[in-house]
Scaffold this active site. Structure first.
Site, PDB file in Angstrom:
ATOM      1  CG  ASN A 140    -121.271 -60.662 -18.925  1.00  0.00           C
ATOM      2  OD1 ASN A 140    -120.613 -59.660 -19.162  1.00  0.00           O
ATOM      3  ND2 ASN A 140    -121.512 -61.086 -17.697  1.00  0.00           N
ATOM      4  CG  ASP A 187    -122.380 -71.229 -15.468  1.00  0.00           C
ATOM      5  OD1 ASP A 187    -123.233 -70.457 -15.942  1.00  0.00           O
ATOM      6  OD2 ASP A 187    -122.403 -71.615 -14.288  1.00  0.00           O
ATOM      7  CB  SER A 188    -118.327 -67.517 -13.744  1.00  0.00           C
ATOM      8  OG  SER A 188    -117.489 -67.568 -14.867  1.00  0.00           O
ATOM      9  N   GLY A 218    -121.044 -57.784 -11.846  1.00  0.00           N
ATOM     10  CA  GLY A 218    -121.484 -58.832 -10.916  1.00  0.00           C
ATOM     11  C   GLY A 218    -120.934 -58.652  -9.510  1.00  0.00           C
ATOM     12  CE1 TYR A 219    -123.157 -62.315  -5.986  1.00  0.00           C
ATOM     13  CE2 TYR A 219    -122.585 -63.570  -7.943  1.00  0.00           C
ATOM     14  CZ  TYR A 219    -123.468 -63.275  -6.926  1.00  0.00           C
ATOM     15  OH  TYR A 219    -124.667 -63.941  -6.850  1.00  0.00           O
ATOM     16  CG  ASP A 220    -115.712 -58.187 -10.881  1.00  0.00           C
ATOM     17  OD1 ASP A 220    -115.428 -59.352 -10.526  1.00  0.00           O
ATOM     18  OD2 ASP A 220    -115.607 -57.803 -12.060  1.00  0.00           O
ATOM     19  CE  LYS A 279    -112.924 -60.279 -13.095  1.00  0.00           C
ATOM     20  NZ  LYS A 279    -114.312 -60.049 -13.491  1.00  0.00           N
ATOM     21  CG  HIS A 306    -113.006 -66.367 -11.875  1.00  0.00           C
ATOM     22  ND1 HIS A 306    -112.545 -65.133 -11.483  1.00  0.00           N
ATOM     23  CD2 HIS A 306    -114.267 -66.164 -12.334  1.00  0.00           C
ATOM     24  CE1 HIS A 306    -113.501 -64.229 -11.682  1.00  0.00           C
ATOM     25  NE2 HIS A 306    -114.549 -64.821 -12.200  1.00  0.00           N
TER      26      HIS A 306
HETATM   27  P1  IMP Z   1    -122.761 -66.542 -15.199  1.00  0.00           P
HETATM   28  O1  IMP Z   1    -121.495 -67.234 -15.517  1.00  0.00           O
HETATM   29  O2  IMP Z   1    -123.028 -65.448 -16.188  1.00  0.00           O
HETATM   30  O3  IMP Z   1    -123.915 -67.481 -15.015  1.00  0.00           O
HETATM   31  O4  IMP Z   1    -122.516 -65.807 -13.840  1.00  0.00           O
HETATM   32  C1  IMP Z   1    -123.202 -66.075 -12.634  1.00  0.00           C
HETATM   33  C2  IMP Z   1    -123.221 -64.830 -11.798  1.00  0.00           C
HETATM   34  O5  IMP Z   1    -121.904 -64.551 -11.357  1.00  0.00           O
HETATM   35  C3  IMP Z   1    -123.726 -63.597 -12.528  1.00  0.00           C
HETATM   36  O6  IMP Z   1    -124.508 -62.846 -11.648  1.00  0.00           O
HETATM   37  C4  IMP Z   1    -122.475 -62.849 -12.887  1.00  0.00           C
HETATM   38  O7  IMP Z   1    -122.679 -61.456 -12.882  1.00  0.00           O
HETATM   39  C5  IMP Z   1    -121.513 -63.268 -11.779  1.00  0.00           C
HETATM   40  N1  IMP Z   1    -120.161 -63.334 -12.295  1.00  0.00           N
HETATM   41  C6  IMP Z   1    -119.687 -64.168 -13.261  1.00  0.00           C
HETATM   42  N2  IMP Z   1    -118.388 -63.929 -13.489  1.00  0.00           N
HETATM   43  C7  IMP Z   1    -118.049 -62.927 -12.651  1.00  0.00           C
HETATM   44  C8  IMP Z   1    -116.841 -62.215 -12.457  1.00  0.00           C
HETATM   45  O8  IMP Z   1    -115.801 -62.428 -13.098  1.00  0.00           O
HETATM   46  N3  IMP Z   1    -116.884 -61.252 -11.524  1.00  0.00           N
HETATM   47  C9  IMP Z   1    -118.007 -60.974 -10.791  1.00  0.00           C
HETATM   48  N4  IMP Z   1    -119.149 -61.587 -10.952  1.00  0.00           N
HETATM   49  C10 IMP Z   1    -119.174 -62.561 -11.886  1.00  0.00           C
END
Ligand code: IMP
Length: 193
Positions: A13, A73-74, A153-155, A175, A180
């Site tokens: 990413n 992971d988020s 993503g969810y921003d 941001k 987080h």
């Molecule tokens: P992952 O950490 O890449 O698995 O993220 C899981 C989902 O959350 C993915 O669809 C990401 O696009 C979204 N995501 C992760 N971090 C963020 C963020 O900082 N802002 C918005 N969406 C996020």
């Protein structure tokens, strides 16, 4: 001569790389983030902590990497939806996306729109060591509609608490002041400094 420490960040990413690089540059002049674009499977486990830890173990075993590295992971956690999408945030984003979350939240008002972003950074110092986890959270709420074109993503549907803007309406610097991800990564920087 300055002795900069290199830190390998494993992710596919590019948005995460920019956020982490900008934060490292602003907070510590001594860290160079080295991006490794290695793709690992998105594990479906019940906790974001477990996903980060097991992903780090997987990467270490598969690549045989001996240098220190981290990945993260988020997830977005919505209490009114019993914590959904949480550890399934990537799958949910790919399937129903921001519109789908807004639809699920259509009848939720006020406090019921509260949401939390969580990042778990897993740091592998050496092959023989188990990953160390650093957690960062950002509290806010789900916006009434998609707003902003920055971030990823969810921003566009997440408003940080007390802010008028969604994360997608903020610059990376704004941001990073509250996110987080920067909170979790900041703890890693404190640990290694
Ligand atoms: P992952 O950490 O890449 O698995 O993220 C899981 C989902 O959350 C993915 O669809 C990401 O696009 C979204 N995501 C992760 N971090 C963020 C963020 O900082 N802002 C918005 N969406 C996020």
């Amino acid at each position: 001569m300055s002795s900069k420490r290199e830190l390998i960040f494993i992710t596919t990413n590019s948005h995460k790389v920019k956020e982490i690089r900008d934060f490292a540059d602003a907070e510590s002049g001594n860290i160079t983030i080295v991006h490794r674009d290695y793709e690992y499977p998105e594990l479906q486990l019940d906790e974001i902590e477990a996903v980060a830890r097991e992903s780090a173990n997987y990467v270490r075993e598969k690549t045989g990497i001996e240098d220190a590295f981290f990945l993260e992971d988020s997830g977005l956690i919505i209490p009114a939806l019993n914590g959904f999408p949480g550890p399934f945030s990537a799958f949910v984003f790919k399937t129903i996306g921001n519109d789908g979350i807004l639809n699920l939240m259509a009848d939720k008002k006020g406090e019921a729109r509260k949401a939390t972003f969580k990042t778990v950074v897993a740091f592998c110092e050496a092959p023989s060591k188990t990953p160390i986890l650093f957690v960062g959270i950002a509290k806010g709420k789900i916006a009434e509609e998609i707003r902003g074109c920055g971030g990823f993503g969810y921003d566009p549907i997440f408003e940080f608490e007390g802010a008028e803007e969604t994360f997608a309406e903020m610059s990376t610097e704004e941001k990073n002041r509250v996110s987080h991800r920067s909170r979790a990564f900041g703890k890693l920087l404190d640990y290694i400094s």
